[in-house]
Design an enzyme around this catalytic site. Structure first.
Site, PDB file in Angstrom:
ATOM      1  N   GLU B 124       5.374   6.835   5.566  1.00  0.00           N
ATOM      2  CA  GLU B 124       4.142   6.669   4.740  1.00  0.00           C
ATOM      3  C   GLU B 124       2.976   7.267   5.384  1.00  0.00           C
ATOM      4  OE1 GLU B 124       6.493   4.688   5.437  1.00  0.00           O
ATOM      5  OE2 GLU B 124       7.364   4.326   3.205  1.00  0.00           O
ATOM      6  N   HIS B 194       8.577  -7.124  -0.652  1.00  0.00           N
ATOM      7  CA  HIS B 194       8.351  -6.244  -1.993  1.00  0.00           C
ATOM      8  C   HIS B 194       7.400  -7.054  -2.990  1.00  0.00           C
ATOM      9  CE1 HIS B 194      12.175  -4.689  -0.100  1.00  0.00           C
ATOM     10  NE2 HIS B 194      11.929  -3.985  -0.714  1.00  0.00           N
TER      11      HIS B 194
END
Lengths: 347, 376
Positions: B124, B194
C-alpha cells in the site's frame, strides 16, 4: 552471503516421531475441513483462511524448534495455533466466536494466540518487524530462544519486510524469516506479482534456504539448521517453503479462477504432505495401515467433539465488548454510541 | 470509526436538542438488530439482516438518460468515462486487472489495455507513493486500496507527501490528479480489518479531500468530481452498498460538486448530519421521530468530509452565518442550540468480531439519542 554448510539431506526419523507428525498433520487437515463444513453451514462467519495442504510447514517448523521459542504468522494461522499448543476445541470455538475460544471469541479466525505464539495477524507484512522485535528480546535476555516470523509470497513484497531484514542482520538477531510460498497471493500467481520469485534470496545479505514445504522432514531439518545458526549468534536466516493450499485464499474464493483443477489434483496426488509421510512410514515398516487408520478415527472423533463444543458454547457476554482496550488498574469508562451511555472497560 | 451521527439542536425556537449523525472513524453503518434470545443457535441466523434499508433517490433528470446500476457498476461507469476521455488516466491497485475484489473495474482492462489498468503487488505504501509520482508527472492516477483498513501503511505518503506537495513547492508541483479509492465501512461480518471507517484520521489534514457517497448516483458523480479535482482526493466507497444499492444512474458523464452538503429533507426541530450508509439509517430515524415523537427532522448528507460544507450545516442548524472554516460546529452554532451537539457512533473499541450488531449506531440508538436530546 554464503553458507559454508547446508542442512543434512540424510536424516533419522523415529517411529514415534513419525506417528506424532502424522497425527498432528491429520488433526490440522481434519480441523480445517471441518471448519470448511461449519462455514458453509454459516456457523462460522466472517473470514476464514484454511491451511489444508500446508500442514508439513507448521508441523516441520515446530519439530525443528522448541515450544519455548517464539512464532508469529499472518492470517492463515489455524495450523500454527495448534502446533504451538492450542487445542482443537479452543480453535474451533474461536472460529465460531464463542467464549471458550482461544481469544475469548473476540478475535475470530485471523486472531488466535497462545503462549509464545503471537498470532494471527490481519495486515500482512506487519507481523515481520514484530517478530524481529521478539528476536531482539530473546537476544537481550540471553535465553537462547529464537523467533520465527512467517509471511506469504504476496506479503513478501511489503516494504516493512526489507526494513526488518536490515535490522535483523545489522544486530544479528536470532530471527528465522520464513516465506510460505504457496504460489498465489490471493488470486495472483507469484510470476505476476514478483520481479524475483526466488523468495529465499530476497534477504540479500541474509543467507537463505529453499525448502520443499510438502515434506515434513525437509522442513524439520531446514528449521533445525536455521535454528542452530541463529542460536550460535550468527544472525538471522531466511527460508522459503515451497508449499500449496488446496482451498482458495479464503472461504469466499473457490480457488479455481486463477489456477486449474488439474493443478490442484496433481499436487494432491503427487505431493500431499500427509500421503508422503504415510507412504514413507508404510514402505519402511514403521507403522501398519491399521495403526494409521486408528489414528485417523481418533482424530475424527476429536474434531467432532470440538465442533460440537464450538457450536454449543455460548457467545461471550456483551460486557466483553469493551474489556481489554487499555490496561487500567481501575475500571475505565468507554464512550458509548451516544453521549449519555458509557460502558465499563475492565482490564 | 463508525459512522457517527451528530445531532444538532436547532436554534432558540426549537425545543429539541440537536443531534447530528456523523460517521466517526470507527462507525459501522450496518447494524443488525440483535435480538438477545436465550437460544444461541438461532441468533446467528438473525445476524444476516442488515440494519438499514437502502433508499434510492428519485431518478435524476438533469444528466440525461439513465439506466439501472448498483454502486459498483456506477463506479465502473465513472472509471470507464475517465479512461475514455482522458488518455493520461491509469488505474492500478491489488487485483484490479481481473475486475477487482468488488468488481469495480470489470471490463476496463480488456477495453483500455493492460498498460492502463494494471495490478500492483501487495504494498500500500508503494501504491500510493507510486500514485503520487505518476500524478506529479502528469498522469491522472487512480489508485485503489483494497480495503480502507489497509490504508495505514500509506498514511505517511498521503499526509506527508500528497497533501503537502503543492504547498511546500510553492505551487511548482502538485499531485492533484491523484485519486485514491477504497471500500469502506462495516459490512456485517468484516470484523477488525474489513470494516473500518478511517475518514477521521484524514479529516484534519489540509491538502487532501475526503469524499463518501451514499448511493450509486452520488458515487458516480462524486468520483468523477474527485478525479477532475485538482487536489489529491480519497474516495471511500461504502462496501455494504456495492450490491445492495440500486438506482437509475445517468449513463453519461456528470459531476456532483465537492464540498457541498445536500439537504435531503427539510425539518424544523432537529438536524441530522451524516454520510455514506448512515444516511439510510437516519432516514428511518427521521420517520420514527416524526411518528413517535412528533419531531421534525432535517437530514443533511455531508458528502465531502474534508473540506466540509460548514455553511450549509450551520445555516440549517442554527441560522448562523458562515464564520470561519473551523471543524468545530460548536463555535458557530453554540448560542443557537438548545442542547449540546451530540455524536452517535460506534463505541471506543476496535471494530469487534462477534459484537458487531451491538457495536454499530443503529436506528434505535439514533432514535434514542433524539429522545434524550428533546428532554435535555
Amino acid at each position: 552471503m554464503c553458507l559454508d554448510e547446508a542442512p543434512a539431506t540424510q536424516v533419522v526419523m523415529t517411529r514415534d516421531e513419525g506417528l506424532k507428525y502424522y497425527r498432528v498433520m491429520q488433526t490440522i487437515r481434519r480441523m480445517e475441513l471441518k471448519a470448511d463444513q461449519l462455514y458453509k453451514q454459516k456457523i462460522i462467519r466472517g473470514f476464514c483462511h484454511l491451511y489444508d495442504g500446508q500442514e508439513a510447514c507448521a508441523v516441520g517448523i515446530e519439530a525443528g524448534i522448541n515450544l519455548t521459542d517464539h512464532l508469529i504468522t499472518a492470517y492463515r494461522a489455524h495450523g500454527y495455533t495448534y502446533t504451538r499448543g492450542g487445542t482443537v476445541k479452543e480453535i474451533m470455538a474461536e472460529l465460531t466466536g464463542r467464549r471458550g475460544g482461544i481469544a475469548k471469541g473476540k478475535g475470530g479466525s485471523m486472531h488466535m494466540y497462545t503462549k509464545n505464539f503471537y498470532g494471527g495477524n490481519g495486515i500482512v507484512g506487519a507481523q515481520v518487524p514484530l517478530g524481529a522485535g521478539v528476536a531482539l528480546a530473546c537476544q537481550y535476555q540471553g535465553n537462547n530462544e529464537l523467533s520465527v516470523s512467517l509471511y506469504g509470497d504476496g506479503a513478501a513484497n511489503q516494504g516493512q519486510i526489507f526494513e526488518t531484514y536490515n535490522m535483523a542482520a545489522l544486530w544479528k538477531l536470532p530471527a528465522i524469516f520464513i516465506c510460505e510460498n504457496n504460489r498465489y497471493g490471493m488470486g495472483t500467481s507469484v510470476e505476476r506479482s514478483a520481479a524475483s520469485t526466488d523468495y529465499y534470496k530476497r534477504g540479500d545479505y541474509i543467507p537463505g534456504l529453499r525448502v520443499d514445504g510438502m515434506d515434513v522432514l525437509c522442513v524439520r531439518e531446514a528449521t533445525k539448521f536455521a535454528a542452530d545458526h541463529c542460536r550460535s549468534g550468527k544472525g538471522p536466516m531466511l527460508m522459503e517453503l515451497q508449499t500449496y493450499r488446496y482451498h482458495g485464499h479464503s472461504m469466499s474464493d473457490p480457488g479455481v479462477s486463477y489456477r486449474t483443477r488439474e493443478e490442484i489434483q496433481e499436487v494432491r496426488g503427487k505431493s500431499d504432505p500427509i500421503s508422503l509421510l504415510k507412504d514413507r512410514m508404510l514402505s519402511n515398516n514403521m507403522a501398519s495401515v491399521e495403526e494409521l487408520k486408528e489414528i485417523d478415527v481418533s482424530v475424527r472423533k476429536e474434531i467432532e467433539d470440538a465442533a460440537q463444543f464450538a457450536t454449543t458454547d455460548p457467545e461471550p457476554p456483551l460486557e466483553e465488548l469493551c474489556n481489554h482496550i487499555f490496561y487500567n488498574d481501575a475500571d475505565l469508562e468507554v464512550r458509548g454510541t451516544n453521549p449519555w451511555t458509557t460502558l465499563k472497560s475492565v482490564s | 470509526m463508525a459512522a457517527a451521527a451528530r445531532f444538532f439542536v436547532r436554534g432558540a425556537r426549537s425545543k429539541l436538542p440537536i443531534s447530528g449523525v456523523v460517521p466517526g472513524p470507527r462507525s459501522s453503518f450496518a447494524a443488525a438488530l440483535l435480538k438477545l434470545s436465550p437460544g444461541s443457535s438461532s441468533r446467528t441466523q438473525r445476524r444476516h439482516a442488515a440494519h438499514f434499508t437502502f433508499q434510492a433517490d428519485p431518478e435524476p433528470t438533469q444528466y440525461g438518460p439513465t439506466t439501472k446500476m448498483n454502486m459498483f457498476q456506477s463506479v465502473t461507469s465513472a472509471l470507464d468515462h475517465t479512461l475514455a476521455s482522458d488518455p493520461t488516466a491509469v488505474i492500478f491497485g491489488e487485483d484490479v486487472a481481473f475486475g477487482g475484489v468488488f468488481r469495480c473495474t470489470v471490463g476496463l482492462r480488456d477495453k483500455y489495455g493492460k498498460d492502463r489498468v494494471f495490478n500492483t503487488p501487495l504494498c500500500e505504501q508503494g501504491i500510493v507513493g507510486f500514485g503520487i509520482g505518476a500524478a506529479v508527472a502528469g498522469a491522472t492516477a487512480i489508485a485503489e486500496i483494497q480495503f480502507a483498513d489497509y490504508i495505514y501503511p500509506a498514511f505517511d505518503q498521503i499526509v506527508n507527501e500528497a497533501a503537502k506537495y503543492r504547498y511546500r513547492s510553492g505551487n511548482l508541483f502538485d499531485c492533484g490528479s491523484l485519486t485514491i479509492r477504497a471500500p469502506w465501512g462495516c459490512v456485517g461480518h468484516g470484523s477488525l480489518y474489513h470494516s473500518q471507517s478511517p475518514e477521521a484520521f484524514f479529516a484534519h489534514c489540509p491538502g487532501i479531500k475526503v469524499v463518501i457517497p451514499r448511493s450509486p448516483v452520488q458515487a458516480k458523480g462524486l468520483l468523477l468530481s474527485c478525479i477532475a479535482d485538482q487536489n489529491p482526493c480519497i474516495f471511500f466507497e461504502p462496501k455494504i452498498l456495492y450490491r445492495a444499492a440500486v438506482e437509475q444512474v445517468p449513463v453519461e458523464s456528470y459531476t456532483i460538486p465537492l464540498s457541498q452538503a445536500e439537504v435531503l429533507q427539510e425539518g424544523s426541530d432537529v438536524t441530522l448530519v451524516a454520510w455514506g450508509t448512515q444516511i439510510h439509517v437516519l432516514r428511518e430515524v427521521a420517520n420514527m421521530a416524526q411518528e413517535k415523537l412528533g419531531v421534525s427532522c432535517e437530514l443533511i448528507d455531508l458528502q465531502t468530509i474534508l473540506p466540509w460544507d460548514v455553511e450549509t450545516v450551520c445555516k440549517h442548524s442554527a441560522n448562523n452565518e458562515y464564520l470561519c472554516s473551523s471543524f468545530s460546529l460548536q463555535e458557530q452554532c453554540f448560542l443557537n442550540l438548545e442542547a449540546p451537539i451530540s455524536r452517535v457512533c460506534g463505541y471506543d473499541t476496535p471494530f469487534p468480531h462477534i459484537f458487531e450488531p451491538f457495536y454499530i449506531p443503529d436506528k434505535w440508538k439514533c432514535f434514542d439519542a433524539i429522545k434524550k436530546m428533546i428532554n435535555y
